[in-house]
Structure formats: structure tokens, C-alpha cells
Design an enzyme around this catalytic site. Sequence first.
Site, PDB file in Angstrom:
ATOM      1  N   CYS A  72       0.828  -1.207   0.000  1.00  0.00           N
ATOM      2  CA  CYS A  72       0.000   0.000   0.000  1.00  0.00           C
ATOM      3  C   CYS A  72       0.866   1.263   0.000  1.00  0.00           C
ATOM      4  O   CYS A  72       1.808   1.375   0.781  1.00  0.00           O
ATOM      5  CB  CYS A  72      -0.882  -0.029   1.240  1.00  0.00           C
ATOM      6  SG  CYS A  72      -2.059   1.303   1.260  1.00  0.00           S
ATOM      7  N   ARG A  85     -12.858  -0.370  -5.105  1.00  0.00           N
ATOM      8  CA  ARG A  85     -12.209  -0.049  -3.822  1.00  0.00           C
ATOM      9  C   ARG A  85     -11.484   1.287  -3.893  1.00  0.00           C
ATOM     10  O   ARG A  85     -11.484   2.047  -2.947  1.00  0.00           O
ATOM     11  CB  ARG A  85     -11.209  -1.151  -3.446  1.00  0.00           C
ATOM     12  CG  ARG A  85     -10.703  -1.038  -2.021  1.00  0.00           C
ATOM     13  CD  ARG A  85      -9.721  -2.150  -1.702  1.00  0.00           C
ATOM     14  NE  ARG A  85      -9.725  -2.519  -0.290  1.00  0.00           N
ATOM     15  CZ  ARG A  85      -8.895  -2.018   0.619  1.00  0.00           C
ATOM     16  NH1 ARG A  85      -8.015  -1.114   0.297  1.00  0.00           N
ATOM     17  NH2 ARG A  85      -8.963  -2.407   1.874  1.00  0.00           N
TER      18      ARG A  85
END
Length: 498
Positions: free
Chosen positions: A318, A417
Amino acid sequence: MARIIAEVSRTFNEYLLLPNRTRTDCSPGAVDLRTPLVRHRVGDASAIELHSPFTSAIMQAVSSPELAIALARNGGLSFVHHNQSIEEQAAAVRKVKNFKAGFVTSDTNVRPDDTLSHLVSVMHRTGHSTAAVTHDGSAAGRLLGLVTSRDFHPQRHDLDGPVSGRMTAIADLPHADCDITLSAANARLWDERLDCLPVLDDDGHLQHLVFRSDYADNKRFPNQVVDGGKRLRVGAGVNTHDYRERVPALTEAGADVLCFDSSDGYSDWQAQALTWVKKHYPEIPIGGGNVVDGEAFTFLAEAGADFVKVGVGGGSICITRDQKGIGRGQASAVLDVAAAREAFVERTGEYVPVCSDGGLVHDYHVALALAMGSDFVMMGRYFARFDQAPGAKLPTRDGFVKEYWGEGSNRARNWQRYGQGGQGLIFEEGVDGYVPYAGDLNEGLAVTIAKIKSTMVSCGSTSLREFQSSARLTLVSEQSFQESHANVTVRDTSATVA
Ligand code: RVP
């Protein structure tokens, strides 16, 4: 004016657990890792309990049906990802629910007129030495025979000849009906000295194969998480865009629990979607997230979330914090949310489990996440390393790696998402990379579980609730962090270990 939170944002690496007094009855064998998955009244049992506190990330590179089956058999639960069509996701859920331990869907299938050399290449690809010969070469075709690697020899038999010339034809092949139980199938395997028993439907179409070795295998999983019908449990991710269509399809497919999957769950969209699901599908539990503070936890708990997932920007793939400047150290986030959960319990009498999601790099991080108040953890990188994960296994100079990519990467194309303003991905929030290959999930997870139990024993706890309430944690300085590692040149003994 912007408000500065006084507390520094901290990660798991900054903490250690202090050993508590260990009683004589506190041994790894006595440690119970069962944990609630969904909201329940204090004093009541949760409608779904995990037998080990692990869930796998709602990601393409992680939660395939194969991984979901392996994890549920080991006491945890997967959330099948929603970055696929509703039909595909429902089919993946069905695959897990239809899994019958010991009843294998044949993956090595040929047609009778296929050549032996084609059979060899199929066996090479799957690594299996028993092939079903079906009329159309599919796993569910009409069974015409079985052929194994013992039925032909490349030097003795013409590899251009048809498979039908070397197979054992159905007329000579013991087989069973669909209603046979695993123990009855196993009895036949031994009584009739068979290696494999095909299970056929009324029309002679292949349903499953039962292998002698798989019966013993099934005994290995006393902790599996099953529903009332003894089917493995499985979860599924959903999003706040198409939930009105996706939730009914997943419920119909048999999903046991759902979870809104969002990099930022503190939103009116998620609250509205939770309200809708609770109204139209009250029977299916649904989690929310992700959040990083108590305020957001309370918002989702009040909107009806059955558990709340914690973590923004800590995932190994991430880059949300780099790209958007939002997030919080995972340890601070979990501690803040767990405190809000206790306040929620006080106020409402309802226990809403908390899941620490992402950023768990070492096994001991799992123990810290649990000690800090998480009821279970969610991991991506950890599970992506195993055989059962869908990423390709690739050779390197030093061994193997598996592919692992973020849902916010270009590769994932997960606009549900990470859709930015409904315009698809304008910038990436995740990377596409590799993780070291770690073999079989069953073996890897057993080691992690052993370490967590050992930590709990050192902390004098035999249950997760006790662990949470009695844990004593200390912040570590840079110097004490250095002291934690080996301070000698470590001898490489791998070559001498048998
Ligand atoms: P990790 O276990 O550290 O690999 O983290 C997995 C978690 O990271 C997921 O459960 C999800 O919350 C988050 N994630 C997934 N994709 C991305 C991204 O591309 N930024 N982040």
C-alpha cells in the site's frame, strides 16, 4: 483550525510484550485461540466463531477458493474478493461451500481419443498421476475410464496412440453414487484395494474422485470452521457501488459473512449501504471498514457493522500514505479502536469484534495486534506467499517468489475499492510486486499458531480475551530494538539440516 492529535502514530515494531506470571496449567496445549467473528450480546456466543484468529485479505492475489478452503480447514476464514463479476464471485463462494473434504474435483482430465503424449503433458502440468477419461475431457463429463501413470510407459507404448487403449474402462472400474459418505468411500478403498474411487451422478457424469490418501488428510484438520451443515465457512467482500445486486447473489451462493471493502470506510456511503443490507438481508452478518480511530469505529458500529476492520495505509503493497497523506500507525489505530469498542460494550451491551488489517510483517505482530484488542487479524502478504494463493510462483536465483499486487495498483484495476471520484484510477495507491515463496499454507500457519500460543503462554494467558485484558506492553527505544536481533554473524545451517 486543524487539530493535532497529541499522541504519536505508532507501529507494531515499536512495542514488545512483557512476560506475565505463567501458571503451571498454562501450556501451549491449553491455549484456546477461538475468537468471535461477528457482533453479539455480551455473555452470548457470537453466531460465527473462528477457531484461529486469521482472515485472508479481500484481494485478487490472496483470497481464491483454494486458499479459502485451506484457511477454513485451519480454523480461519477467507473473504473472496469482489474485484470480479458478481457471477464469478458467487461461483467462487459456491466452490468453497461445495467443497467436501476428501471429495476432489478432478483436475486431470482427458478425452478417450487424446494421445498418450497429451496425457503426459496434462499430468506434468497438474502434478497428478491419475486422470479421468470423460466423453468431453471435462471434470464433469460422462466418465469412460481412468488412466494412471502406472498404465503406460513412454518407452513401451506408442505415445501417439489414444488414451482409450490404456485406460481402465468404466465397465471394469469400481465407482460410487453421489450419496456415499467419506468413511464409506474410505472403507471401499481399503476393502477393494483401490487407490481412487470415482463418484458419479445418476447419468454417469463424474462428480468427484476420492483418494485413499485424502481420508487421512481430512483427519489433520480438527479445527476447521464449518456451518450447521458441516460445510466450510467462507466470507465475501462487497463494495458500496453494486451491493444491491452483489449481496443477494452472494447470500444465495451461501456466503456466511460479508465485508465492505474500502480503503476509507468512514463514509456516509458505507453507513447507507450497511443500513440497506441490515434492512433487506438481516440474516447475513456484514463487517465494515477500514477505519483508524474510535470515532469512525463508533460510526460504523452504530450503522450496524457486525465487525470493524482497522488499518489505512499499513499494507505491505500500500502506498496510500505516500500518495494521499492519510493513515495511521497500525498499533495506534488498533489501540484507539479497541478502546472505543470497550466503550461501545459499556453503552450498548453489544460486542463488535475488531479486525487488524494489514501491515503484519512478523508473526509476533499478530500477537501484538491481538494483545492490543483485535479479535482477529486480516493478512494479505502473509497468505500470498503460500501454494494455495493464486499468484504465479516464479523462480529466482535464490529460490522462488510469488506474485503479490495491491488492489490499488494498476494491475488490479479495482475501481470499486479505489475508484477516485468515480473516474477509475487516476493514480495508484498500491504496488505490484513479489513475496518470498513459503510453501504449503497448512505448514506455514501451524508455525505461526505455535509462536502465538508460545507468546500467550509467556504472558500467562490461555484465551484471547484473557490475553487482551492482562497484556502489558512496553514501547521500545531504537537501542532496545537493535538489541532484539541476533548480534553475531549467524551461521547458515540450512545446508546441514536433513
Ligand atoms: P498486508 O497483509 O500487509 O499485505 O496488507 C493487506 C491489506 O492491505 C489488505 O487487507 C487491504 O486492507 C490493504 N490493501 C490491499 N490493496 C492495497 C493497495 O493497493 N493499496 N492495500
